[in-house]
Motif scaffolding. Structure first.
Motif, short mmCIF file in Angstrom:
data_model
loop_
_atom_site.label_atom_id
_atom_site.label_comp_id
_atom_site.label_asym_id
_atom_site.label_seq_id
_atom_site.Cartn_x
_atom_site.Cartn_y
_atom_site.Cartn_z
N ALA A 167 4.90 -10.53 35.62
CA ALA A 167 5.88 -9.84 36.46
C ALA A 167 5.19 -9.18 37.65
O ALA A 167 5.67 -9.24 38.79
CB ALA A 167 6.64 -8.81 35.64
N LEU A 168 4.05 -8.52 37.40
CA LEU A 168 3.31 -7.85 38.47
C LEU A 168 2.85 -8.86 39.53
O LEU A 168 2.95 -8.60 40.74
CB LEU A 168 2.11 -7.11 37.88
N LEU A 169 2.37 -10.00 39.08
CA LEU A 169 1.94 -11.05 40.01
C LEU A 169 3.12 -11.61 40.78
O LEU A 169 3.04 -11.84 42.00
CB LEU A 169 1.23 -12.16 39.24
N ALA A 170 4.24 -11.84 40.09
CA ALA A 170 5.39 -12.46 40.74
C ALA A 170 5.97 -11.59 41.85
O ALA A 170 6.52 -12.10 42.83
CB ALA A 170 6.47 -12.77 39.70
N ILE A 171 5.83 -10.27 41.72
CA ILE A 171 6.36 -9.36 42.73
C ILE A 171 5.24 -8.95 43.71
O ILE A 171 5.43 -8.07 44.53
CB ILE A 171 7.03 -8.14 42.06
N ARG A 172 4.10 -9.62 43.58
CA ARG A 172 2.94 -9.47 44.47
C ARG A 172 2.31 -8.08 44.38
O ARG A 172 1.70 -7.60 45.33
CB ARG A 172 3.31 -9.79 45.92
N GLY A 173 2.43 -7.45 43.20
CA GLY A 173 1.72 -6.22 42.95
C GLY A 173 0.32 -6.48 42.43
O GLY A 173 -0.44 -5.55 42.16
N SER A 174 -0.01 -7.75 42.25
CA SER A 174 -1.35 -8.17 41.85
C SER A 174 -1.65 -9.48 42.54
O SER A 174 -0.75 -10.28 42.81
CB SER A 174 -1.44 -8.34 40.33
N ILE A 175 -2.92 -9.71 42.80
CA ILE A 175 -3.36 -10.96 43.41
C ILE A 175 -3.99 -11.90 42.39
O ILE A 175 -4.01 -13.11 42.54
CB ILE A 175 -4.34 -10.68 44.57
N LEU A 176 -4.50 -11.30 41.28
CA LEU A 176 -5.18 -12.08 40.25
C LEU A 176 -5.17 -11.28 38.96
O LEU A 176 -5.45 -10.08 38.97
CB LEU A 176 -6.63 -12.36 40.68
N GLY A 177 -4.79 -11.93 37.86
CA GLY A 177 -4.72 -11.26 36.57
C GLY A 177 -5.35 -12.11 35.48
O GLY A 177 -5.72 -13.27 35.71
N ILE A 178 -5.46 -11.53 34.28
CA ILE A 178 -6.07 -12.23 33.15
C ILE A 178 -5.13 -12.16 31.95
O ILE A 178 -4.56 -11.11 31.66
CB ILE A 178 -7.41 -11.60 32.75
N GLY A 179 -4.99 -13.28 31.27
CA GLY A 179 -4.15 -13.32 30.08
C GLY A 179 -4.90 -13.90 28.89
O GLY A 179 -6.03 -14.36 29.01
N THR A 180 -4.24 -13.84 27.74
CA THR A 180 -4.72 -14.52 26.54
C THR A 180 -3.58 -15.35 25.98
O THR A 180 -2.41 -15.09 26.26
CB THR A 180 -5.22 -13.52 25.48
#
Length: 561
Positions: free
Chosen positions: A228-241
């Motif tokens: 969600a944060l990435l989709a609203i451009r509040g993040s440029i790069l994230g990490i998941g599992t």
């Protein structure tokens, strides 16, 4: 401190726990609230009456400057790193822009669980000073903001493994964070994950994460806060599992990239202290989430260049070649998996598959050999994986809940139904599951070989992002976890239409199973307008480089960002 509580849009209330649990939950929520500056608060009227699609709110709300809008909307991580290195933007300006936008994003989607702007700005200032003094960047991610899923340890911040009783402050960086920090990354927030980290919807004691494209839909799980944060451009790069779709499901729901590596290819050291019993049979893996194919490639090249296997002997030391990897066959043999034999995807997903087939067959004739792919007895795999997730009978979950009086959430109850009993399984039964898994993998690969494909394009989920509390069927992602095949979820131009604009085709009139029947009922009842439709591409175990090489070959035909 603001004169009013931090406003956060919530569409479906959370279950209530004991007074002790509610007090502890409120303590953590108050800490998050206090960390967000008053000047970033959205109007209460907007929170009370939000648009269904909130993706444009950060741009229009007046909190961000024109430069901050430019920084957060018009760059991917690769371009942003170059802009900081060339001093077009300072690391402080970039960190300010993304921390401000993340605060706005949380109010609209409930995506954060911790926010540390001050620390991020201090780190960015130090990076700017280093660049000014030496003329060199710290590393390839110099000044690039990176958001983290809640359970990933970072020194001085909260970590939790899906339950309130596990929340604590770490005194160290996990291996992945240390690698990225050494490369110049700036950390500024941690994102929401579901209770138990085992839902395809992100709803936790700290709130429910909403889909920015349609807030009446799920952002997916378990890495839904990141998506969600990435989709609203509040993040440029994230990490998941990902152990059942936890990167790929949210990425698909929110219209971004998500890469699930083969197990033990990218570092997960200290991600889940004490381990997770499901990994006796089904292995978890990690990977980046972002806005472009080249950002996925950049992330992996940075991580693999650090030689993480030297610190963690569990890792497989296969070097990264990524998008520079040449396809092994010409034409590239692409299988299209139309359904898994148990659930026919909902109409927009079928449209996206048809679109991909048409693009590959018409854009570059002769470059791709496109054929239908039928997965070997996928329904059998799903039965086996659901049993394998809970060899302890769900007892660990119940113990964590009892520790604070935390209520069992609806989707936690749903997933625990798959446990064969409420007792811990004997070693002989766990061994039986492992043997069944390995036999299935051998039969699957023999069938893959017979169908003669290099990669398979398939659905990410049974439909677009689902309505809240209805993320029931993990079939299209969990199959690949059972096989331990790497996969990338990528965006398409297809979106769900207005309710009633399309339905299952007449030739699909007869459901394949009770699950299929239920999926059709959910489609008829729901309204999925504007939900993005992603697709998934997979290949053989430890062919991660070949997977990215195939994506590079497919990039122009599928108009991949």
């Amino acid at each position: 401190m603001s004169s009013r509580p931090l406003p956060v849009v919530q569409r479906v209330p959370l279950p209530q726990g004991t007074p002790e649990y509610e007090a502890l939950r409120q303590k953590y929520l108050s800490e998050l609230e206090a960390s967000i500056p008053d000047e970033y608060y959205l109007p209460q009227s907007l929170i009370d009456n939000p648009p269904r699609d909130v993706t444009s709110v950060p741009r229009e709300c007046g909190i961000l400057t024109a430069e901050e809008i430019d920084i957060t909307e018009n760059y991917d991580a690769t371009a942003l790193a170059a802009a900081i290195a060339s001093k077009k933007f300072s690391a402080v300006a970039v960190a300010t822009a993304f921390t401000k936008r993340a605060a706005i994003a949380h109010q609209l989607t409930g995506c954060l669980v911790e926010y540390f702007q001050g620390e991020a700005l201090e780190r960015a200032k130090a990076l700017d000073e280093h660049l000014e003094k030496t003329g060199k960047t710290v590393g390839p991610l110099h000044g690039v903001p990176i958001s983290l899923k809640e359970h990933m340890p970072i020194k001085g911040h909260y970590t939790a493994v899906g339950f309130l009783d596990t929340r604590h402050i770490d005194d160290y960086d996990c291996q992945m964070v240390a690698i990225l920090r050494a490369a110049g990354a700036v950390f500024y927030c941690k994102t929401n994950q579901p209770q138990g980290i085992m839902h395809l919807e992100t709803v936790s004691p700290l709130g429910r994460t909403l889909n920015p494209h349609n807030i009446d839909l799920s952002a997916g799980g378990s890495t839904g806060g990141e998506a969600a944060l990435l989709a609203i451009r509040g993040s440029i790069l994230g990490i998941g599992t990902d152990i059942g779709g936890s990167i790929r499901g949210p990425a698909g729901f929110c219209g971004i990239y998500g890469y699930k590596s083969t197990s033990y290819y990218l570092p997960t050291k200290d991600f889940l202290v004490g381990g997770f019993a499901a990994e006796l049979t089904v292995l978890c893996s990690t990977g980046p989430m972002g806005h472009s194919l080249r950002d996925m490639d950049l992330f992996c090249s940075v991580v693999k260049a650090s030689n993480p296997h030297v610190e963690d002997p569990a890792l497989i030391p296969i070097p990264w070649t990524g998008t520079a990897t040449a396809p092994k066959t010409t034409p590239l043999k692409v299988g299209i998996m139309w359904n898994d034999g148990a659930i026919i995807p909902q109409p927009p997903v079928k449209r996206a598959l048809a679109w991909a087939k048409e693009q590959l067959e018409t854009k570059f004739p002769g470059k791709f050999e496109v054929k239908s792919f039928v997965p070997y007895q996928a329904a059998e795999a799903m039965v086996n994986i659901r049993k394998a997730y809970w060899p302890d009978g769900g007892n660990a979950v119940r113990a964590h809940l009892a520790a604070t009086g935390e209520p069992m959430f609806h989707l936690t109850e749903w997933i625990l139904k798959d446990a064969v009993s409420e007792e811990e399984l004997p070693v002989s039964k766990v061994l039986e599951y492992r043997v069944a898994r390995d036999v299935y993998r051998q039969k699957f690969v023999a069938d893959w070989n017979a169908q003669d494909v290099d990669v398979v394009i398939s659905p990410v989920f049974v439909g677009p992002a689902c309505e809240h509390e209805t993320a029931f069927y993990w079939n299209y992602t969990a199959l690949w976890n059972y096989l331990d095949y790497p996969g990338v979820v990528f965006p398409t131009p297809i979106k769900a239409l207005k309710k009633g604009a399309e339905d299952y085709a007449p030739e699909d009139a007869t459901p394949l199973s009770e699950q299929d029947k239920h999926t059709r009922e959910l489609w008829a009842k729901g309204d999925f307008e504007n939900a993005p439709i992603n697709l998934q591409i997979t290949t053989r175990k430890y062919h991660d480089n070949e997977l990215f090489g195939a994506l590079a070959a497919l990039q122009e035909a599928l108009a991949l960002p």
